[in-house]
Design an enzyme around this catalytic site. Structure first.
Site, PDB file in Angstrom:
ATOM      1  N   HIS A 178       0.829  -1.214   0.000  1.00  0.00           N
ATOM      2  CA  HIS A 178       0.000   0.000   0.000  1.00  0.00           C
ATOM      3  C   HIS A 178       0.863   1.263   0.000  1.00  0.00           C
ATOM      4  O   HIS A 178       0.406   2.333   0.418  1.00  0.00           O
ATOM      5  CB  HIS A 178      -0.949   0.028   1.205  1.00  0.00           C
ATOM      6  CG  HIS A 178      -1.724  -1.221   1.392  1.00  0.00           C
ATOM      7  ND1 HIS A 178      -2.826  -1.530   0.618  1.00  0.00           N
ATOM      8  CD2 HIS A 178      -1.548  -2.278   2.229  1.00  0.00           C
ATOM      9  CE1 HIS A 178      -3.303  -2.709   0.996  1.00  0.00           C
ATOM     10  NE2 HIS A 178      -2.541  -3.197   1.960  1.00  0.00           N
ATOM     11  N   SER A 307      16.460  15.145 -20.189  1.00  0.00           N
ATOM     12  CA  SER A 307      15.475  16.218 -20.217  1.00  0.00           C
ATOM     13  C   SER A 307      16.047  17.385 -20.998  1.00  0.00           C
ATOM     14  O   SER A 307      17.241  17.678 -20.912  1.00  0.00           O
ATOM     15  CB  SER A 307      15.118  16.661 -18.789  1.00  0.00           C
ATOM     16  OG  SER A 307      14.397  17.878 -18.809  1.00  0.00           O
TER      17      SER A 307
END
Length: 467
Positions: A178, A307
């Site tokens: 989770h 990038s």
């Protein structure tokens, strides 16, 4: 205002409508000869020739067994089928406006100048409906695409992941159920999970029987029996379908059909490939997350840019590309498996254009396999980050402590540990203080005191090495 139409351009990396034949063309060179329209034509020629030769051996007075020279010539048409041959068939189709008839006419033209074959020319496509040729051709395409491209791609990934599972079997890693810190595992064990899942689905893909029928217009051998009513056409058809290549097709015989083979095996195959793709999507996302956490670094390649504005970035693009292409593949595979087994009454043509996209679905799958492999080969384990994360997660030892407490009947064990650990930053000192105060055997106290998040991995290493 008038509009003029530009002359058609030859397909190139920048003019192709599909990236599979443009940007990624070179990466799919192995699949293209199998699943392209040329590959489809090639298989049609193969089927027509196999049927024709088999008819010559059936014992009919009107069609004597072919000579060795004629057989060699016919099989050579299959072996050396070329792009020029495919284009010649397309030229025939411009006249016939029927793609299967175009193949028949092309073969008959190839028989000219060979007296023995010319005499028997009317036995080309004898008693066949177009679907007898098409379904067998699709089956041959799928068998080759599966065996020569998809399974080898999966096998390569499984081998690489198994290597990683063994190499990292002992490297502890914090689990995150989770998204929260949870009982530690090892890197190798998490990779081993993927290996086992892929192995199982790989066997499903490989075990699908590739089916084919050759039984006429509605599956009842009507035309066949009108010519030779006492001949066992079903046994003959089965032999052609199941006999090994080149004289047979090496497929599994489908005895019941409408005009088309029902395509149920295709749905089974495409669903199995989609399940493998789903497992790989799951793994792509997990690796993406592990890279984000810093558990893995990626090897740099000279000249690459992560990038356009942020020079520090090394993006997990190979896993992102794999995930995207696997999603595209599954969208198509799902439609193929849902649509193809449905045909109105004895025949409709809704499957025809859909089937031409089988290679696209498999193409995106094959492309994703390659991206995934490139990404896996770039990964480097970052032990420092893994160890730092573990050392900051002493709360995960609440599980073994309360489990040992419960073994000895200590009341409220779970609740005591919950009070100490839930939602708090837990230190080794705090846990050790609790452990030392427990009314349990000293040997167990000593064992718990010696435990660290990095050592609390159960059988993870053993399980990782077992794959």
């Amino acid at each position: 205002m008038s509009h003029t139409t530009s002359p058609p351009q030859s397909i190139s990396q920048v003019t192709a409508l599909s990236p599979l034949d443009g940007r990624y063309a070179a990466k799919l060179a192995a699949l293209r000869p199998l699943m392209s329209e040329q590959g489809y034509m090639h298989r049609r020629v193969q089927v027509e020739i196999a049927w024709f030769i088999a008819l010559s051996d059936a014992g009919f007075a009107e069609f004597k067994p072919l000579s060795a020279e004629s057989r060699a010539y016919l099989l050579d048409l299959v072996t050396h089928f070329s792009t020029d041959d495919a284009l010649a068939i397309k030229d025939e189709e411009k006249v016939t406006n029927h793609d299967v008839k175009a193949v028949e006419y092309w073969i008959k033209k190839k028989l000219k100048g060979h007296p023995e074959l010319e005499t028997a020319a009317e036995f080309v496509h004898f008693a066949c409906t177009s679907e007898d040729i098409n379904n067998t051709s699709h089956a041959l395409q799928l068998k080759a695409g599966r065996d020569e491209v998809i399974l080898p791609g999966l096998d390569g990934l499984i081998a690489k992941l198994r290597e990683m599972a063994h190499a990292y079997a002992d490297v502890p890693m914090l689990s995150r159920t989770h998204g929260q810190t949870a009982s530690p595992t090892t890197v190798g064990k998490e990779v081993a999970n993927v290996v086992m899942r892929l192995r199982q689905v790989r066997e499903r893909i490989a075990s699908v029987a590739i089916m084919a029928k050759m039984n006429g217009a509605v599956g009842n051998y009507n035309a066949h029996l009108s010519a030779w009513p006492d001949f066992d056409w079903e046994a003959f058809s089965r032999k052609v379908v199941e006999a090994p290549t080149p004289l047979g097709l090496g497929l599994s015989f489908q005895p019941y059909s409408i005009q088309i083979e029902h395509h149920d095996y295709m749905a089974e195959l495409f669903d199995a490939v989609a399940r493998a793709n789903t497992i790989l999507i799951d793994w792509s996302r997990d690796v993406w997350g592990y890279v984000s956490l810093g558990y893995f670094k990626q090897r740099l390649k000279a000249g690459e840019i992560g990038s356009s504005t942020m020079p520090h970035k090394v993006n997990p693009i190979d896993f992102e590309n794999a995930e995207g292409n696997l999603g595209l593949a599954n969208a198509m595979l799902k439609h193929l498996s849902e649509k193809l087994p449905i045909s109105r009454w004895q025949r409709d043509l809704t499957d025809s254009t859909v089937l031409r996209n089988m290679g696209v679905a498999l193409g995106y799958t094959a492309l994703a396999h390659q991206s995934m492999m490139v990404g896996l080969n770039k990964l480097e384990l970052n032990r420092e980050t893994l160890d730092t994360d573990l050392d900051a997660a002493w709360e995960v030892l609440a599980e073994p402590i309360q489990t040992v407490m419960r073994r000895y009947g200590v009341q409220g064990a779970y609740e005591q540990l919950k009070e100490v650990t839930r939602g708090k930053t837990v230190t080794a000192e705090a846990l050790h203080g609790l452990i030392a105060s427990l009314q349990i055997p000293q040997a167990d106290i000593d064992r718990l005191l010696a435990m660290t998040p990095g050592s609390y991995v159960g059988k993870a290493a053993e399980l990782a090495r077992r794959v």
